[in-house]
Design a protein around this motif. Structure first.
Motif, PDB file in Angstrom:
ATOM      1  N   PHE A  30      73.562 -24.221   2.596  1.00  0.00           N
ATOM      2  CA  PHE A  30      72.381 -24.944   2.116  1.00  0.00           C
ATOM      3  C   PHE A  30      72.472 -26.430   2.443  1.00  0.00           C
ATOM      4  O   PHE A  30      71.460 -27.071   2.724  1.00  0.00           O
ATOM      5  CB  PHE A  30      72.206 -24.725   0.609  1.00  0.00           C
ATOM      6  N   LEU A  32      73.577 -27.593   5.059  1.00  0.00           N
ATOM      7  CA  LEU A  32      73.241 -27.768   6.475  1.00  0.00           C
ATOM      8  C   LEU A  32      71.766 -28.106   6.666  1.00  0.00           C
ATOM      9  O   LEU A  32      71.404 -28.726   7.662  1.00  0.00           O
ATOM     10  CB  LEU A  32      73.583 -26.498   7.256  1.00  0.00           C
ATOM     11  N   VAL A  33      70.923 -27.695   5.713  1.00  0.00           N
ATOM     12  CA  VAL A  33      69.485 -27.933   5.870  1.00  0.00           C
ATOM     13  C   VAL A  33      69.176 -29.429   5.902  1.00  0.00           C
ATOM     14  O   VAL A  33      68.621 -29.924   6.883  1.00  0.00           O
ATOM     15  CB  VAL A  33      68.692 -27.202   4.779  1.00  0.00           C
ATOM     16  N   TYR A  36      70.968 -31.115   8.874  1.00  0.00           N
ATOM     17  CA  TYR A  36      70.293 -30.846  10.138  1.00  0.00           C
ATOM     18  C   TYR A  36      69.115 -31.797  10.328  1.00  0.00           C
ATOM     19  O   TYR A  36      68.930 -32.365  11.406  1.00  0.00           O
ATOM     20  CB  TYR A  36      69.838 -29.391  10.124  1.00  0.00           C
TER      21      TYR A  36
ATOM     22  N   GLY B 232      73.299 -17.214   2.589  1.00  0.00           N
ATOM     23  CA  GLY B 232      72.464 -18.404   2.444  1.00  0.00           C
ATOM     24  C   GLY B 232      71.195 -18.305   3.270  1.00  0.00           C
ATOM     25  O   GLY B 232      70.091 -18.587   2.785  1.00  0.00           O
ATOM     26  N   MET B 236      67.323 -18.196   1.963  1.00  0.00           N
ATOM     27  CA  MET B 236      66.258 -19.119   2.373  1.00  0.00           C
ATOM     28  C   MET B 236      65.031 -18.350   2.835  1.00  0.00           C
ATOM     29  O   MET B 236      63.889 -18.707   2.524  1.00  0.00           O
ATOM     30  CB  MET B 236      66.756 -20.023   3.497  1.00  0.00           C
ATOM     31  N   PHE B 247      61.787 -23.618   4.436  1.00  0.00           N
ATOM     32  CA  PHE B 247      63.014 -23.894   5.180  1.00  0.00           C
ATOM     33  C   PHE B 247      62.789 -23.729   6.674  1.00  0.00           C
ATOM     34  O   PHE B 247      63.254 -24.519   7.482  1.00  0.00           O
ATOM     35  CB  PHE B 247      64.120 -22.947   4.731  1.00  0.00           C
ATOM     36  N   LEU B 258      66.207 -24.322  13.070  1.00  0.00           N
ATOM     37  CA  LEU B 258      67.278 -24.360  12.065  1.00  0.00           C
ATOM     38  C   LEU B 258      67.739 -22.952  11.736  1.00  0.00           C
ATOM     39  O   LEU B 258      68.926 -22.700  11.557  1.00  0.00           O
ATOM     40  CB  LEU B 258      66.779 -25.068  10.798  1.00  0.00           C
ATOM     41  N   LEU B 262      71.629 -21.662  11.906  1.00  0.00           N
ATOM     42  CA  LEU B 262      72.333 -21.064  10.770  1.00  0.00           C
ATOM     43  C   LEU B 262      72.726 -19.628  11.080  1.00  0.00           C
ATOM     44  O   LEU B 262      73.840 -19.200  10.814  1.00  0.00           O
ATOM     45  CB  LEU B 262      71.449 -21.102   9.516  1.00  0.00           C
TER      46      LEU B 262
END
Lengths: 215, 544
Positions: A30, A32-33, A36, B232, B236, B247, B258, B262
């Motif tokens: 999380f 990383l959001v 980023y 995770g 999201m 997200f 993104l 991930l």
């Protein structure tokens, strides 16, 4: 302490440590959001443009070179709007201020909220593009059948890398109401007897501007 | 001039502890289905994992055959494109999460305690729980196929916004199923780490462990590190779909790219999770049937660890075409190519172990040798894909499909089958029918190559993956692939036959079922009694 007890203490220690790593990695995913986003903003990778107005910098116009700036507009399903631009491309000098008109048309008879999300290509140019005024900073509201023209005012920084001759600005229109946007969910709901209460909920959400800009 | 290979001391173990290990009293297990629901025995749970995995292997295989049947000739004949997409997606998900991963966990359950001289796994009840989560997860996942709107149709990589904005309504069930399967993997990994680190026989150092144990230890650490990231990501997705977050939705300020970062941060270590235990199995079988100690034991351990560490630094080679900056393209290209070095060390060690060995070609060895050759081919096509500018051309073509099927089918799955044939005498007390096993091997190797080799050419010629229909020039390659796939699928029934026959009877196997086998599991009787090593064996390291 005999062997078996020793092993049990060891097992407990191992389990606690692996669980700690587990929680850490879940949090990391999380984390990383925002990381980023910060990374993209600093480096300009991904063509993500600063969503706040910048002020003009008077650094003189570099008349030795022309930069070809192209504009592309795209609609999206779920928003009955059309977006057009007065000119598909224009030539500007680095340091020069430029203005171009964008027109939004609501083709439906009802009021909608929408947002134009920008993207810049090549991404290396992103940090050298200053937007002084842009409709993309905030959400737009259009009444049914309304037509609205808003200018984009921008300036290219003089330190734009030498090898960049063309910059493409893409604007994609998105509906702000997320429930309406989810088409597949809508189809599923149509066969649902709860249809009425759902559409009430949808109207509530539509009036609530906060929905859709959570992140 | 004969090269001098360093003398490797064979492991010597005490056999005395085994005989009296049966003397302890154990409560009689409950009868019938309850015995399997409540079992905490690592051997029974290992068998459950293996049976589950084999069942799922056939279900995933049937999905693959639906895909291949549709692709037998150009045009749409058998299924709707929407259903085709569900089949490709479910085939990938089932094979990765329900066939390959549980098969390795099953082998780990059976063999790790036996190989390190432990009486059971460190956390037996947790072990039971991690297994029984799997049938729940995959019943749920398979049930989405019958829901309105169909099952997942966005590919096993479930890229957003395909898997969020444009996904079928059943996606929430898919997320829940994946969460449960992920928890199962994580609990299994914790158990394996706790067992290996704390329950080794007295005197067995980490660097004395068999390589299957080593590779599983490293795999378990990978699982602990990346399964939470998967959890995770799907959380999201869940919030994007159901709770109005963004997200991965550009409209709300999120970013679909993104998602790919991930996902592949999880996904690349995940593909090594599916191959490292295979390395361990092959490293046990090749020395046994070459009747020579493994060449370069320490370098094998370090190479495995190096591959695991590098797997965290290469994820973006799956996304060369999303518009990465040049520096990133170069970094991920070179770091990916670097993985070829430790992998090369491994292949070198296997080949050197074979060199001047006294080799016999029983079925486990045949599968292992095929593994070495065909996995290397898959590795080389991987190197081609690592070249960023070339990948711009290969991306999302059948060349990629050929590549990862070469490392997964004759890679991971052949290693699992080699392991099953190798350890079946220990599990059942009978040798598998060698003649049938050899037929199974030859049919499989012909089937695999007939299926996947033409895909290289179809891909290089530009055929995109995940499509139900294709241009006429790819017709011949696809025809060959489809014939090969049905041939390969049918020949796996032979495997089931061999296993069933072996459970029911066959040539009796002694404790040390294979002449050159050296690890601790071969000191307990065949079939291995339900409880072994209750008194830890004394591990003797032969001195130089």
């Amino acid at each position: 302490m005999d062997r078996r007890e020793q092993a049990q203490v060891g097992v407990r220690r191992t389990v606690i440590r692996t669980l700690a790593v587990l929680v850490g990695m879940f949090a990391f995913a999380f984390a990383l959001v925002p990381l980023y986003d910060v990374f993209c903003q600093i480096t300009g990778i991904n063509g993500k443009v600063d969503a706040t107005a910048q002020s003009i910098v008077h650094e003189g116009v570099d008349e030795s070179r022309y930069i070809n700036v192209q504009f592309i507009t795209r609609g999206s399903p779920g928003l009955p709007w059309q977006m057009s631009v007065e000119t598909r491309q224009m030539s500007v000098h680095p340091g020069q201020m430029a203005e171009v008109d964008f027109t939004f048309t609501n083709n439906s008879h009802s009021e909608n909220w929408g947002r134009a999300v920008p993207s810049v290509s090549p991404s290396r140019a992103t940090t050298h593009l200053r937007k002084i005024s842009c409709f993309c900073f905030e959400e737009q509201q259009l009444e049914g059948d309304e037509r609205l023209t808003i200018p984009l005012v921008f300036q290219l920084a003089r330190d734009l890398p030498e090898d960049i001759n063309t910059i493409t600005l893409v604007y994609t229109l998105y509906p702000v109401d997320r429930v309406i946007q989810s088409v597949s969910l809508d189809n599923a709901l149509q066969s649902n007897t709860l249809n009425d209460s759902q559409s009430d909920l949808r109207n509530d959400l539509k009036n609530n501007k906060v929905v859709g800009e959570t992140i | 001039m004969a090269p001098k290979l360093p003398p490797q001391p064979p492991l010597q173990h005490s056999n005395t502890a085994v005989a009296d290990s049966q003397s302890h009293g154990h409560a009689a297990p409950p009868k019938g289905i309850l015995r399997w629901l409540l079992t905490t025995n690592h051997k029974e749970i290992g068998s459950l994992y293996l049976i589950f995995s084999l069942t799922m292997f056939f279900i995933g295989g049937i999905f693959a055959l639906v895909v291949r049947a549709e692709l037998f000739q150009p045009g749409l004949q058998l299924v709707e494109p929407e259903f085709f997409n569900q089949m490709t997606t479910m085939h990938g998900l089932i094979m990765v999460f329900a066939a390959v991963m549980p098969a390795f966990t099953g082998l780990a359950n059976w063999m790790i305690p036996l190989q390190i001289g432990a009486p059971d796994m460190a956390l037996p009840r947790l072990n039971n729980f991690s297994f029984w989560l799997l049938p729940v997860a995959f019943t749920l996942l398979l049930s989405t196929l019958f829901m309105p709107g169909g099952g997942p149709n966005f590919g096993w990589t479930f890229y957003a916004p395909l898997s969020t904005t444009y996904a079928p309504p059943s996606t929430t069930f898919f997320i829940l199923a994946l969460h449960i399967a992920g928890i199962s993997s994580i609990l299994g990994a914790i158990n394996i780490i706790a067992t290996i680190l704390n329950m080794r026989a007295p005197g067995m150092r980490l660097m004395d462990m068999p390589l299957f144990v080593w590779t599983w230890l490293i795999t378990a650490f990978l699982l602990i590190a990346v399964m939470p990231v998967l959890a995770g990501v799907i959380t999201m997705m869940l919030m994007d779909i159901n709770f109005g977050t963004s997200f991965f939705d550009a409209a709300g300020g999120g970013d679909p790219v993104l998602f790919q970062h991930l996902f592949w941060f999880f996904g690349h270590p995940e593909v090594y999770i599916m191959i490292l235990p295979a390395f361990g199995i092959v490293s046990a079988i090749i020395p046994t049937f070459a009747r020579k100690p493994l060449f370069g034991y320490a370098s094998m351990v370090y190479a495995t660890a190096a591959i695991a560490l590098l797997s965290f630094l290469v994820w973006a080679h799956h996304m060369f075409i999303v518009g990465l900056p040049l520096v990133a393209e170069l970094f991920f290209m070179y770091s990916t190519m670097l993985i070829a070095v430790p992998t090369g060390v491994k292949v070198f060690n296997w080949v050197t172990t074979l060199f001047r060995g006294s080799i016999s070609f029983e079925s486990p060895m045949l599968f292992s040798l095929a593994f070495v050759v065909l996995f290397t081919i898959g590795g080389f096509s991987g190197l081609m894909l690592a070249i960023a500018p070339a990948d711009f051309q290969y991306h999302d073509t059948y060349f990629v499909v050929a590549h990862f099927h070469y490392v997964l089918v004759p890679g991971a799955i052949f290693a699992i089958m080699a392991g099953v044939y190798y350890w079946l005498p220990k599990w059942t007390g009978h040798y598998p029918n060698e003649k049938l096993a050899q037929w199974h091997f030859w049919f499989s190797i012909i089937g695999v190559n007939l299926t996947f080799f033409p895909m290289h050419f179809a891909g290089l010629a530009g055929m995109p993956r995940r499509i139900p229909d294709y241009a006429l020039q790819f017709a011949d390659f696809n025809l060959l692939s489809s014939i090969g796939a049905f041939f390969f699928g049918a020949s796996q029934l032979l495997f089931v036959l061999v296993v069933i026959l072996c459970v029911r009877g066959g040539k009796k196997a002694p404790a040390k079922a294979w002449e050159g086998a050296e690890d601790l599991e071969w000191t307990v009787p065949s079939p291995a009694p339900l409880h072994t090593f209750e008194t830890p064996p004394v591990f003797h390291r032969a001195s130089h």
